[in-house]
Design a protein around this motif. Structure first.
Motif, short mmCIF file in Angstrom:
data_model
loop_
_atom_site.label_atom_id
_atom_site.label_comp_id
_atom_site.label_asym_id
_atom_site.label_seq_id
_atom_site.Cartn_x
_atom_site.Cartn_y
_atom_site.Cartn_z
N UNK A 168 -34.16 -20.55 22.27
CA UNK A 168 -32.83 -21.49 22.15
C UNK A 168 -31.70 -20.05 21.98
N UNK A 169 -30.82 -20.50 22.52
CA UNK A 169 -29.75 -19.57 22.52
C UNK A 169 -28.37 -20.35 22.08
N UNK A 170 -27.62 -20.02 20.99
CA UNK A 170 -26.45 -20.72 20.73
C UNK A 170 -25.23 -19.80 21.01
N UNK A 171 -24.27 -20.46 21.34
CA UNK A 171 -22.86 -19.78 21.78
C UNK A 171 -22.00 -20.75 21.00
N UNK A 172 -20.81 -19.89 20.72
CA UNK A 172 -19.69 -20.43 20.12
C UNK A 172 -18.61 -20.82 21.02
N UNK A 173 -18.30 -20.69 22.08
CA UNK A 173 -17.57 -21.10 23.08
C UNK A 173 -18.18 -21.88 24.40
N UNK A 174 -17.26 -22.61 25.17
CA UNK A 174 -17.89 -23.19 26.35
C UNK A 174 -18.51 -22.10 27.15
N UNK A 175 -19.76 -22.39 27.55
CA UNK A 175 -20.52 -21.47 28.59
C UNK A 175 -19.97 -21.61 29.99
#
Length: 348
Positions: free
Chosen positions: A1-8
């Motif tokens: 599981x990978x979390x990002x803080x901006x639109x991928x």
């Protein structure tokens, strides 16, 4: 599981490192495109951020009718109804036929948006055909067959071989067209005309508009009388519509959509022209998603800073769904790197 803080988008930041991203469903890569955002913000200034009233209200915003007419003309259906999401579009159609007393059947790999009441997909078309034919012989209710027009395994689009085994002139076909509408194939019109040529007793198509048009909304297409009946339901009238700014953008960004469709088609062709190991992938004409089962592709690409779509779908007990997804925001050098890596990978 990978979390990002901006639109991928084209790239994503994972653990402080930027990686190329070939996943998701932002096929035209418009979600952060400057010209698209400018058009979208202009519509927000005109229509506001939200419209929470019922579509049955005595005060009606005319952009809904204008855009529905535009979309109906695009896909070549008699009529269109827009709603707040693709999932709601599927649920609305499913609920409509359930309440009317029809019998519902589900083709292999049909999306959960088309399901209610713990219904399940048939494992294969052979079993589906047998059950539908037996149902018709018993002269019961009209069967309604639900399917995804594009299921990422090549069972349906482009040839619809499984669907053609059914007695289509005796049943209603409901297709979720979320992954083709607005994309390069058929000039953005999706699969409606392809399905109509199979001559079902009736055709209804529902779709998300977020994947091809980059706005949060859904749509339902079909005969005018059927669409009017669906609009007359409490399900439709009780739900808030898509925001008018979203709906307006479908029209005001028309030229940009066409340019991005062309760019995506170029990226698809560049990928296919350079790829040596085509047998590893499910390839569908004019579509930018390439499904595969060999998980060492995922690991190898990630090792070289490329992230693709790979997770258990639709639930944790399901097999791993892995696919490379090209977008119009990818550059030539991105495609070149991707193809070079795949071509250097040794397959068993």
């Amino acid at each position: 599981m990978t979390y990002v803080t901006t639109f991928p988008g084209r790239k994503i930041n994972v653990d402080g490192s930027k990686k190329l991203y070939f996943g998701g469903t932002a096929y035209l890569g418009l979600q952060k495109h400057k010209k698209f955002l400018k058009t979208y913000l202009k519509n927000i200034k005109k229509y506001g951020t939200n419209y929470g009233a019922s579509r049955k209200s005595n005060i009606k915003v005319d952009i809904y009718k204008k855009t529905e007419n535009y979309l109906a003309k695009l896909v070549q259906s008699e009529a269109c109804a827009t709603v707040s999401s693709g999932y709601l579009a599927g649920q609305l159609v499913c609920n409509y036929f359930t309440s009317k007393g029809y019998t519902l059947f589900y083709a292999p790999n049909s999306h959960s948006a088309l399901h209610q009441n713990n219904s399940s997909n048939y494992a294969n078309y052979s079993d589906l055909v047998t059950e539908v034919e037996n149902h018709i012989k018993k002269a019961k209710t009209t069967p309604v067959v639900f399917l995804d027009s594009l299921d990422f395994y090549g069972l349906n689009y482009p040839d619809f071989n499984g669907l053609q085994q059914l007695p289509l002139n005796k049943l209603i076909v409901v297709a979720d067209d979320s992954h083709t509408l607005g994309l390069p194939l058929n000039n953005g019109a999706g699969c409606y005309t392809l399905l109509q040529k199979l001559n079902p007793k009736e055709l209804i198509v529902c779709s998300s508009l977020s994947k091809g048009f980059a706005i949060q909304a859904g749509a339902i297409f079909g005969k005018k009388i059927r669409i009017e009946e669906i609009k007359d339901t409490a399900f439709f009238g009780g739900a808030s519509p898509a925001t008018p700014a979203n709906i307006a953008t479908i029209i005001t960004a028309e030229s940009l959509y066409k340019k991005r469709q062309q760019k995506l088609q170029q990226n698809i062709q560049s990928f296919l022209d350079g790829l040596n190991n085509t047998e590893q992938f499910t390839i569908m004409p004019n579509h930018s998603a390439f499904t595969y089962s060999d998980q060492k592709i995922t690991a190898y690409l990630e090792k070289h800073n490329i992230i693709v779509t790979s997770f258990n779908y639709p639930d944790k007990e399901s097999p791993t769904m892995s696919r490379i997804v090209l977008s119009a925001h990818h550059k030539k050098k991105d495609i070149h790197k991707l193809v070079t890596l795949i071509n250097t990978l040794q397959f068993a």
